[in-house]
Design a protein around this motif. Sequence first.
Motif, PDB file in Angstrom:
ATOM      1  N   ALA A   1      -3.298  19.541  -2.271  1.00 17.82           N
ATOM      2  CA  ALA A   1      -2.159  19.418  -1.794  1.00 17.82           C
ATOM      3  C   ALA A   1      -1.828  18.282  -0.684  1.00 17.82           C
ATOM      4  CB  ALA A   1      -1.409  20.752  -0.805  1.00 17.82           C
ATOM      5  N   GLU A   2      -2.722  17.797   0.223  1.00 20.36           N
ATOM      6  CA  GLU A   2      -2.198  16.992   0.856  1.00 20.36           C
ATOM      7  C   GLU A   2      -2.367  15.424   0.138  1.00 20.36           C
ATOM      8  OE1 GLU A   2      -2.498  16.500   4.250  1.00 20.36           O
ATOM      9  OE2 GLU A   2      -3.092  17.492   4.838  1.00 20.36           O
ATOM     10  N   VAL A   3      -3.195  15.311  -1.195  1.00 17.60           N
ATOM     11  CA  VAL A   3      -3.275  13.984  -1.742  1.00 17.60           C
ATOM     12  C   VAL A   3      -1.379  13.554  -2.759  1.00 17.60           C
ATOM     13  CG1 VAL A   3      -4.102  13.313  -3.862  1.00 17.60           C
ATOM     14  CG2 VAL A   3      -5.809  13.880  -2.387  1.00 17.60           C
ATOM     15  N   LEU A   4      -1.424  15.017  -3.460  1.00 16.65           N
ATOM     16  CA  LEU A   4      -0.579  15.080  -4.076  1.00 16.65           C
ATOM     17  C   LEU A   4       1.278  14.975  -3.431  1.00 16.65           C
ATOM     18  CD1 LEU A   4      -0.951  18.412  -6.245  1.00 16.65           C
ATOM     19  CD2 LEU A   4      -0.430  15.713  -7.006  1.00 16.65           C
ATOM     20  N   LYS A   5       0.743  15.111  -1.674  1.00 17.68           N
ATOM     21  CA  LYS A   5       2.179  14.682  -0.891  1.00 17.68           C
ATOM     22  C   LYS A   5       2.047  13.122  -0.018  1.00 17.68           C
ATOM     23  CE  LYS A   5       1.090  17.080   2.638  1.00 17.68           C
ATOM     24  NZ  LYS A   5       1.285  18.441   3.407  1.00 17.68           N
TER      25      LYS A   5
ATOM     26  N   LEU B   1       0.773  -1.157  -0.327  1.00 20.62           N
ATOM     27  CA  LEU B   1       0.569   0.033  -0.232  1.00 20.62           C
ATOM     28  C   LEU B   1       0.694   1.714  -0.102  1.00 20.62           C
ATOM     29  CD1 LEU B   1      -2.814   0.821  -0.227  1.00 20.62           C
ATOM     30  CD2 LEU B   1      -2.749   1.388   2.438  1.00 20.62           C
ATOM     31  N   ASP B   2       2.170   1.840   0.743  1.00 21.25           N
ATOM     32  CA  ASP B   2       2.533   2.212   0.974  1.00 21.25           C
ATOM     33  C   ASP B   2       3.418   2.716  -1.094  1.00 21.25           C
ATOM     34  OD1 ASP B   2       2.373   3.178   3.367  1.00 21.25           O
ATOM     35  OD2 ASP B   2       4.024   2.077   4.311  1.00 21.25           O
ATOM     36  N   ALA B   3       4.030   1.618  -1.482  1.00 19.59           N
ATOM     37  CA  ALA B   3       4.175   1.543  -2.393  1.00 19.59           C
ATOM     38  C   ALA B   3       3.577   2.315  -3.622  1.00 19.59           C
ATOM     39  CB  ALA B   3       5.098   0.426  -2.927  1.00 19.59           C
ATOM     40  N   PHE B   4       2.212   1.567  -3.736  1.00 16.37           N
ATOM     41  CA  PHE B   4       1.305   2.170  -4.269  1.00 16.37           C
ATOM     42  C   PHE B   4       0.503   3.533  -4.284  1.00 16.37           C
ATOM     43  CE2 PHE B   4      -3.777   0.760  -5.016  1.00 16.37           C
ATOM     44  CZ  PHE B   4      -3.863   1.408  -6.647  1.00 16.37           C
ATOM     45  N   SER B   5       0.668   3.945  -3.141  1.00 18.37           N
ATOM     46  CA  SER B   5       0.723   5.549  -2.566  1.00 18.37           C
ATOM     47  C   SER B   5       1.177   6.285  -2.850  1.00 18.37           C
ATOM     48  CB  SER B   5      -0.444   5.486  -1.419  1.00 18.37           C
ATOM     49  OG  SER B   5       0.754   5.188  -0.017  1.00 18.37           O
ATOM     50  N   GLN B   6       2.546   5.829  -2.768  1.00 20.28           N
ATOM     51  CA  GLN B   6       3.655   6.888  -2.935  1.00 20.28           C
ATOM     52  C   GLN B   6       4.032   6.967  -4.131  1.00 20.28           C
ATOM     53  OE1 GLN B   6       3.491   8.972   0.189  1.00 20.28           O
ATOM     54  NE2 GLN B   6       6.501   9.133  -0.553  1.00 20.28           N
ATOM     55  N   SER B   7       3.587   5.630  -5.200  1.00 22.30           N
ATOM     56  CA  SER B   7       3.585   5.789  -6.852  1.00 22.30           C
ATOM     57  C   SER B   7       3.417   7.046  -7.704  1.00 22.30           C
ATOM     58  CB  SER B   7       3.648   4.290  -7.376  1.00 22.30           C
ATOM     59  OG  SER B   7       1.667   4.585  -7.577  1.00 22.30           O
ATOM     60  N   GLY B   8       2.285   7.720  -6.425  1.00 25.29           N
ATOM     61  CA  GLY B   8       1.688   8.868  -7.443  1.00 25.29           C
ATOM     62  C   GLY B   8       0.566   8.322  -8.205  1.00 25.29           C
ATOM     63  N   LEU B   9       0.133   7.066  -8.542  1.00 24.82           N
ATOM     64  CA  LEU B   9      -1.017   6.966  -8.643  1.00 24.82           C
ATOM     65  C   LEU B   9      -1.860   7.073  -8.129  1.00 24.82           C
ATOM     66  CD1 LEU B   9      -0.444   2.851  -9.841  1.00 24.82           C
ATOM     67  CD2 LEU B   9      -0.321   5.355 -11.673  1.00 24.82           C
ATOM     68  N   TRP B  10      -2.113   7.614  -6.915  1.00 18.50           N
ATOM     69  CA  TRP B  10      -2.968   8.147  -5.767  1.00 18.50           C
ATOM     70  C   TRP B  10      -3.560   9.461  -5.988  1.00 18.50           C
ATOM     71  CZ3 TRP B  10      -5.231   5.543  -0.634  1.00 18.50           C
ATOM     72  CH2 TRP B  10      -5.250   4.205  -1.100  1.00 18.50           C
ATOM     73  N   SER B  11      -2.797  10.041  -7.155  1.00 19.12           N
ATOM     74  CA  SER B  11      -3.315  11.187  -6.909  1.00 19.12           C
ATOM     75  C   SER B  11      -3.567  11.548  -8.743  1.00 19.12           C
ATOM     76  CB  SER B  11      -2.458  12.172  -6.494  1.00 19.12           C
ATOM     77  OG  SER B  11      -0.993  12.269  -7.729  1.00 19.12           O
ATOM     78  N   ILE B  12      -3.859   9.955  -9.288  1.00 16.77           N
ATOM     79  CA  ILE B  12      -3.576  10.795 -10.804  1.00 16.77           C
ATOM     80  C   ILE B  12      -5.331  11.249 -10.904  1.00 16.77           C
ATOM     81  CG2 ILE B  12      -2.396   8.773 -11.279  1.00 16.77           C
ATOM     82  CD1 ILE B  12      -5.038   7.393 -11.838  1.00 16.77           C
ATOM     83  N   ASN B  13      -5.973  11.804 -10.646  1.00 14.93           N
ATOM     84  CA  ASN B  13      -6.982  12.366 -10.958  1.00 14.93           C
ATOM     85  C   ASN B  13      -6.875  13.508 -10.290  1.00 14.93           C
ATOM     86  OD1 ASN B  13      -7.840  11.777  -8.142  1.00 14.93           O
ATOM     87  ND2 ASN B  13      -9.972  11.129  -9.190  1.00 14.93           N
ATOM     88  N   VAL B  14      -6.167  14.258  -9.167  1.00 14.85           N
ATOM     89  CA  VAL B  14      -5.845  15.740  -9.291  1.00 14.85           C
ATOM     90  C   VAL B  14      -5.937  16.259 -10.536  1.00 14.85           C
ATOM     91  CG1 VAL B  14      -4.438  17.728  -7.853  1.00 14.85           C
ATOM     92  CG2 VAL B  14      -4.850  14.572  -6.978  1.00 14.85           C
TER      93      VAL B  14
ATOM     94  N   ASN C   1     -12.301   4.851  -2.895  1.00 20.07           N
ATOM     95  CA  ASN C   1     -12.987   5.531  -2.326  1.00 20.07           C
ATOM     96  C   ASN C   1     -11.793   6.917  -1.871  1.00 20.07           C
ATOM     97  OD1 ASN C   1     -16.050   4.444  -1.469  1.00 20.07           O
ATOM     98  ND2 ASN C   1     -14.681   2.880  -0.599  1.00 20.07           N
ATOM     99  N   HIS C   2     -10.462   6.052  -2.103  1.00 22.02           N
ATOM    100  CA  HIS C   2     -10.240   7.529  -1.698  1.00 22.02           C
ATOM    101  C   HIS C   2     -10.146   8.739  -3.082  1.00 22.02           C
ATOM    102  CE1 HIS C   2      -5.922   9.830  -1.651  1.00 22.02           C
ATOM    103  NE2 HIS C   2      -5.934   9.444  -3.190  1.00 22.02           N
ATOM    104  N   LEU C   3      -9.928   7.685  -4.736  1.00 24.18           N
ATOM    105  CA  LEU C   3      -9.857   8.711  -5.805  1.00 24.18           C
ATOM    106  C   LEU C   3     -11.151   8.777  -6.117  1.00 24.18           C
ATOM    107  CD1 LEU C   3      -8.078   5.782  -7.799  1.00 24.18           C
ATOM    108  CD2 LEU C   3      -7.425   8.143  -7.375  1.00 24.18           C
ATOM    109  N   GLY C   4     -12.306   8.623  -5.457  1.00 22.59           N
ATOM    110  CA  GLY C   4     -14.510   9.151  -5.306  1.00 22.59           C
ATOM    111  C   GLY C   4     -14.175  10.376  -4.754  1.00 22.59           C
TER     112      GLY C   4
END
Length: 415
Positions: free
Chosen positions: A132-136, A63-76, A110-113
């Motif tokens: 800004a939080e999401v991008l971090k 999960l850390d690798a997933f969120s730190q990869s940048g994929l959790w901010s791709i719809n910002v 739900n994060h992306l939603g």
Amino acid sequence: MTLPTINAENAAKAVPPVLRPSQPAHFIKTDAEAIAIAKTLAAEFVKESAARDRDRIWPVKELDAFSQSGLWSINVPKAFGGPEVSYATLAKVIEIISAADSSIGQIAQNHLGVVAAIRTVSGPAQQKLLFAEVLKGTRFGNAFSEFGSKRAVDFETKFVDAGDHVVVNGQKFYSSGALLAHLVPIVALDDEGKAWYAIAERGAPGLTVIDDWSSFGQRTTLSGTVLLDNVKVPKTHLVPGYKGYEVPTADGAIFQIIQVAVDTGIAQAAIDETVSFVRTKSRAWVDSGVDNAWDDPYTIQAIGDLTLRLHAAQALLEKAGYAIDRAIIDPNAGTVAEAQIVTAEAKILSTEIAIAATNKLFELAGTRSTLAEHGLDRHWRNARTHTLHDPVRWKYAILGKYFLNGEKPPLHAWS
């Protein structure tokens, strides 16, 4: 409302919060980079996926690798410094990750939603703060659904105004991602019955997440019960989610397309496992007249059929993503209904192929494939569990009403 019982044993399973990442998340620049990173992560995630499911091992490092990869901010949105990739790309990312481990794919849902909802309903100052939080690399969990209400849309959790903050009380379940989230968006009602996202710190006093998820599938989605006892949430983090459904927006279709992507990924994984097993372990049937299981004409036909239906689901998933993109650019009754309809079509096909492929795996691979050492039952259990999120039988009704009578789908998170 009938609340589920929280006994002392369960309460003892309360999980402490996790720290925010010490380094900023990677920034993804293009759609192609997002897909490439998803494939790289998936190649690692799949390695221990069977063991994580069998022993219910939390995917902490994954999960850390997933969120730190940048994929959790791709719809910002680009306006706030984000990548703003196409939703067709976002859906493909979740499909790829889910084919490796569908629990991990669902955790991001739900994060992306919520990121999408913030874009729709928040003012510029709130968007700047939260994006800004999401991008971090900050992860949103969720505390949306409740266990004992009459319908999924009926919420008992409420908040009261307390000046510069609100105070939230209630109880939640099906809280995917909440165990290891940094912030927990809570669906709570104001005194007029309108639903907001009250985004609380995971470690806020009074917010307790209990590790009591006991489903036979999607076993490591980091879900459980969330108890909310006078939880304080600053008004800077109070998002008017209800506005996303007062007028036509793509918010509902966005929540749905991520569900579709998870199920499509499960189907891909099941077909891949079937092909691998038949090619390396299965025996030819005694009456087949062939020496190798992969030359069995009925197996060949079945793999062709499953693959065809998977490709149809993937094509609709992509089409739905582009329809959502259009609805975001120009949100109106027509573009939003188109996005909802194509996403509903994709939801039907993804559900059907996920169930069919995970069931057919054992018929084609043979009795040996049921041995515990292979862990292949996880695909069927995951498909059966995740496809229950919202009933496909109602998707057919939405399509029929739209194409026969011109009736647009309802505006909510399940449509």
